[in-house]
Design an enzyme around this catalytic site. Structure first.
Site, PDB file in Angstrom:
ATOM      1  N   LYS A  12     -94.451  55.239 152.673  1.00 37.90           N
ATOM      2  CA  LYS A  12     -95.595  54.360 152.855  1.00 37.90           C
ATOM      3  C   LYS A  12     -95.049  52.968 153.193  1.00 37.90           C
ATOM      4  O   LYS A  12     -94.399  52.328 152.360  1.00 37.90           O
ATOM      5  CB  LYS A  12     -96.419  54.322 151.565  1.00 37.90           C
ATOM      6  CG  LYS A  12     -97.503  53.238 151.509  1.00 37.90           C
ATOM      7  CD  LYS A  12     -98.599  53.442 152.529  1.00 37.90           C
ATOM      8  CE  LYS A  12     -99.635  52.327 152.427  1.00 37.90           C
ATOM      9  NZ  LYS A  12     -99.113  51.011 152.829  1.00 37.90           N
ATOM     10  N   GLU A  46     -89.595  50.275 140.034  1.00 35.34           N
ATOM     11  CA  GLU A  46     -88.871  49.066 139.615  1.00 35.34           C
ATOM     12  C   GLU A  46     -89.881  47.944 139.678  1.00 35.34           C
ATOM     13  O   GLU A  46     -90.329  47.571 140.766  1.00 35.34           O
ATOM     14  CB  GLU A  46     -87.693  48.829 140.566  1.00 35.34           C
ATOM     15  CG  GLU A  46     -86.773  47.735 140.089  1.00 35.34           C
ATOM     16  CD  GLU A  46     -86.317  46.860 141.230  1.00 35.34           C
ATOM     17  OE1 GLU A  46     -86.720  45.683 141.246  1.00 35.34           O
ATOM     18  OE2 GLU A  46     -85.584  47.358 142.102  1.00 35.34           O
ATOM     19  N   CYS A  97     -85.803  40.424 142.960  1.00 36.99           N
ATOM     20  CA  CYS A  97     -86.105  41.033 141.647  1.00 36.99           C
ATOM     21  C   CYS A  97     -85.151  40.509 140.585  1.00 36.99           C
ATOM     22  O   CYS A  97     -85.440  40.575 139.406  1.00 36.99           O
ATOM     23  CB  CYS A  97     -86.074  42.557 141.695  1.00 36.99           C
ATOM     24  SG  CYS A  97     -85.196  43.261 143.077  1.00 36.99           S
TER      25      CYS A  97
END
Lengths: 510, 510
Positions: A183, A264, A301
């Site tokens: 996606k 995550e 992140c």
């Protein structure tokens, strides 16, 4: 390359782009001209079914053939040339050098898994038969690994290449022998299509079943739900926000058959500046932290979101530290965020933090154009932090919060308050060793990677890397999404007992 | 030993046994005299909190010390002597030789993990720094493993020792460095208490924190829910029915923090008898299958529940096969099941199967006392099997179903219908090799262990074993509950970056 705006469904470009969505040029701050087709449920279903049809044959390709396929994908990404860089820069607002570096990392990841496959079966264990064993003979048992089946992967907003179409999840799933239904992220659909074109070329060159990779475009949330609840999907990889990740987790929880969800989701990456370090290197460490915070406008992140020190507001060392941080931060350029929505979220979060009782604004970065955001550094004391849950949450972007503890006991209390994180760093001198050792014994249970005297940004792609950690850093604490161990997420053990050589995979034969 | 009927909460025997529940003597078919205390929510909470308090210190014990602890538990179980055997036999109805064998296996499992710990850090990976690397220096990164935290374990009804109090889940969790809160099975509480007494002695001898092990008694379902949803519980191990397992899974799904659930739930363990094997060895294979089916009255998770053949009811080979199976089965003694409730479930299921259109009863075993059950063998054709979902379900006990396929294509269709299984066996001759190879390529994706010309019962405890598989064999396809790899369920990776030697675990130091 022409961008079609279509979905790639098992080798066919399909979909009606009329009435579709457009990408946004983060730099010029204008909608782009190409429209992209929201995939229909029929297209998504076809992609997954074709992936499932391709599974058995793809799972039986030799590791060498899969290695060649991965390397060819890398070559085809390379062959996209500057168009990939300019497209990704426009869609994300990230600078060309960053995208070039990320392209190198993405190709490097594909090659890492190719290397791994060429080295032979991963962790195979062979226990030969012992017919003389008492009281019962021991059978011949051999442990190998099988791919799980079709893997659904969701592209990340903040890494349009390394955590997207041909990123780490895709590379490790394909390496394991799993077809991928990807996606694309609606923030960089043209980048996704370019990379999908490269993958399709590699499929043709390597004569791989076209069902092995599909790219799904769309802004419609029903697509995500359809992917994660489809009975043929056997694992899901996702990198994104805790909010969206937990929506996917809850949908996966409704499945009759549990499957692994590798999400995550979030991390504040606490940075501990130990007393001697603060006393002797306050300026250098402050500058280092600001530099790390500025990477990609803090949209990493592993961005260092909370800095923990021991000291009072009036202490010389603390003042020297915050002065240096304030000076450095105030010179940092404003910049555009990945999407206008993220800019808005960031702006709101900064305003909320600024309005929080007990929190002071230490410095802001330079301001810029209307569409730009500016860095911001805040400070508070432990008591305020402890009693203010919103301060515990990740603030996505180039903002950090300094937390002052009265003493080491309070620093340990802060540590116990932490939920899971991808990383934490201990910045220390030798004279801090006793405290660092004590801290690390608790801190290690809060993180996936514990760092000493280095910044958290910059994730090494290697066999000893772990990019994961306790929730919400990862929804699956036992796995890493970066490094060669990431392949294990899409494999599972199988014991072959007493099998004739001809029925064993090559790596398990005598 | 005196059986107190109490819970063992972090070293203290607590609980009010008045009004508690009693165990049932499966052999004499009478309630036993000792009453057992249903644990209160305060006791469960105390057990989990004390386990959590003990976690950090226990996680830091050396592998050698944990190995010594595991071996001492084994020695103390051994020291329980005959009382353990007679108690377990009475509570389960299993014969003494079986319980003695299971005791040996249980002690063997404890020693297997002790061996593993003494061999040193599992799978550690060290990548040294490279300061000269371009464009950026490579940091020193080292991959180790950390225990997850408190583990909740549920004892299995069918293995009162090997999958219960000090069974594989407990042994692997303690080996990993995780405290265990064990929920005893209400069908064998006295056996559980004896083993818990042995563990407590080992805790005293090895000077381990008493919070590291607690035994929870009870029939109250709220206890299970409290354990699996407690924030300090970081993983759950369970062996039991799909129905109960999925109740636990759904409760775990409600947690804010996802944790791994290792449920081993059900398996029909299909046995394929290939054409040449059927033609040439029909009698021997039939007798072998009956022998495997009779193990522990079919109450093995690997019991051969479905036998798949190619042939018509009127074929000579098929008749020879069923005649031999019928003759062998009809000579098998009746026996008591683990609990009266299981006997009732088995009896109901046999009746339902007997009443199913298209299913014929091939043979029944000898009948016995009122409390005994008898073995039963059924047969059907593929069309009936395909259209009758109840035939796809596990029938727990010594009953099997023969499924006749018209041809190999239908045998493959049967294979595609399968959900996950712990095991499958292919019984074949060399002349069957082409078909066996074709079958195994699909079958391998339906099982955790693929066996050739051996029976599924009897799980080897070794490094290459896998006892797990696709759902419902396991809720966590990537793990095994038997063998040394089982320790990985309770560990997770941690990357240490640039850490000084003094802050690294011993196994990761230079």
């Amino acid at each position: 390359m022409t961008i079609t705006g279509k979905n790639l469904i098992a080798g066919e470009w399909t979909g009606d782009t009329k009435g579709g969505f457009t990408a946004f040029d983060a730099v010029s701050h204008q909608a782009m001209t190409t429209t992209f087709a929201d995939a229909t449920d029929i297209e998504v279903n076809t992609a997954i079914n074709r992936a499932n049809d391709a599974f058995i044959s793809y799972s039986q390709t030799s590791p060498e053939n899969r290695a060649h396929f991965l390397r060819t994908i890398g070559e085809q990404i390379s062959a996209l040339g500057d168009e990939l860089v300019t497209t990704a820069c426009a869609e994300t607002g990230l600078p060309a050098m960053r995208i070039q570096g990320e392209r190198g990392r993405t190709i490097g990841q594909l090659n890492l898994f190719a290397d791994l496959l060429e080295k032979g079966e991963y962790d195979a264990v062979i226990d030969l038969a012992d017919n003389d064993r008492q009281p019962l003979p021991k059978p011949d048992t051999r442990l190998g690994y099988l791919p799980l089946g079709v893997v659904g992967v969701f592209a990340a907003s903040n890494f349009p290449l390394a955590f997207s179409t041909a990123g780490g999840d895709t590379a490790s799933a394909l390496a394991a022998g799993c077809p991928v239904v990807m996606k694309a992220h609606a923030a960089h659909p043209a980048t996704a299509e370019l990379v999908a074109q490269a993958i399709l070329k590699a499929i043709d060159i390597c004569d791989v079943d076209k069902g092995v990779f599909s790219l799904i475009q769309g802004k419609n949330y029903a697509i995500a739900s359809q992917i994660v609840t489809h009975p043929h999907v056997k694992a899901v990889g996702f990198t994104g926000s805790e909010r969206v990740g937990m929506i996917l987790q809850q949908q996966i929880n409704q499945r009759p058959e549990p499957i692994p969800f590798y999400g995550e989701l979030g991390s504040i990456n606490p940075q501990y500046i130990m007393p001697e370090k603060l006393a002797q290197n306050s300026q250098a460490i402050a500058q280092g932290l600001v530099g790390s915070l500025m990477m990609g406008q803090g949209q990493f992140c592993t961005s260092p979101g909370v800095w923990v020190v021991i000291g009072k507001e009036t202490d010389d060392h603390y003042q020297s530290f915050t002065d240096a941080a304030a000076k450095s931060l105030s010179e940092q350029a404003a910049g555009v965020m990945l999407t206008p929505a993220m800019c808005q979220s960031y702006t709101n979060a900064i305003k909320e933090r600024n309005d929080t009782t007990g929190v002071t604004l230490v410095a802001t970065g330079l301001s810029g154009r209307e569409q730009d955001c500016s860095a911001a550094l805040f400070a508070t004391d432990f008591a305020t932090y402890e009693s203010t849950p919103t301060l515990h949450q990740e603030l996505f972007g180039f903002s950090a919060l300094i937390v002052r503890c009265d003493d080491f006991t309070q620093m340990m209390k802060f540590t116990k308050l932490l939920t899971g994180n991808l990383t934490a760093s201990i910045h220390a001198l030798d004279a801090d060793l006793t405290l660092s050792a004590q801290l690390s014994q608790t801190l290690v249970h809060k993180v996936g990677r514990l760092i000493y005297n280095q910044m958290p940004t910059g994730v090494e792609v290697c066999a000893s890397m772990n990019h994961g950690g306790p929730f919400p850093a990862s929804t699956n604490i036992r796995t890493t999404s970066v490094g060669s161990e990431a392949i294990k997420r899409f494999q599972r053990p199988i014991c072959y007992q007493n099998m004739p050589q001809a029925l064993l995979p090559k790596a398990l034969q005598n």
